[in-house]
Enzyme design. Sequence first.
Site, short mmCIF file in Angstrom:
data_model
loop_
_atom_site.label_atom_id
_atom_site.label_comp_id
_atom_site.label_asym_id
_atom_site.label_seq_id
_atom_site.Cartn_x
_atom_site.Cartn_y
_atom_site.Cartn_z
N GLY A 286 0.81 -1.48 2.92
CA GLY A 286 0.09 -0.86 1.57
C GLY A 286 1.29 -0.57 0.46
N CYS A 287 0.58 0.32 -0.32
CA CYS A 287 1.42 0.58 -1.74
C CYS A 287 2.66 0.84 -1.42
CB CYS A 287 0.95 1.89 -2.35
SG CYS A 287 1.67 2.17 -3.90
N PHE A 288 3.87 0.17 -2.13
CA PHE A 288 5.27 0.20 -1.69
C PHE A 288 5.87 1.50 -2.38
CE2 PHE A 288 5.20 -3.43 -5.27
CZ PHE A 288 5.25 -2.47 -6.45
N HIS B 230 1.15 7.53 2.33
CA HIS B 230 2.09 7.22 3.36
C HIS B 230 2.58 8.83 3.84
CE1 HIS B 230 1.83 3.52 1.63
NE2 HIS B 230 2.24 2.92 3.01
#
Length: 191
Positions: free
Chosen positions: A48-50, A186
């Site tokens: 997903g989004c880093f 996250h």
Amino acid sequence: MTSNASRPAPWTTIILFALVAAVSTGSLAAWSGEDETTATETAILAGGCFWGMEGLIRDLDGVVDTEVGYAADKNDRKAEPAEAIRVVYDPARLSYEDLLRFYFKMHDPTTKNRQGNDRGAQYRSAIFVLNDEQLSVATEVRGNVDTSGFWKKPVVTEINWAGKFKEAAEHHQDYLEKNPGGYTCHYVRGE
């Protein structure tokens, strides 16, 4: 007449100079048998989004450096690169297996091409391996996580040979440190 008794011999000045230089450059550690460098290893993970991945992984004991970017599959050049994090770590303090176990708790590995509100192939769950040992460990850990019952749906994390890793623009690096309270999907589950 001047006495030479108070002046050091020229060779002692040279030795003193050499010792000062050795200490200041760190080469004295090599003379003494000490290892002045720590051997590190690298892992490339997508989930997903880093931004959120980096925010959590960076704080693990044993992580030396992180860099966000885009990882490509070496064997599938048509696949869209995934937002990923390159993790440099000290294997004496953090094993690849333990890093992967944490990775499987900090993102949802059961959603294909999605994490939270982020949708698309660039947000897929993937491990980009760099050698045969990483391939073996990643396959074992993914299998163990899938059969553990920790996740109620099947794990869909890809395991791919790492191709090119392209560093993301500077404003993406350490994003959540620069922007406290910034967007992330996250969090660590089951702790």
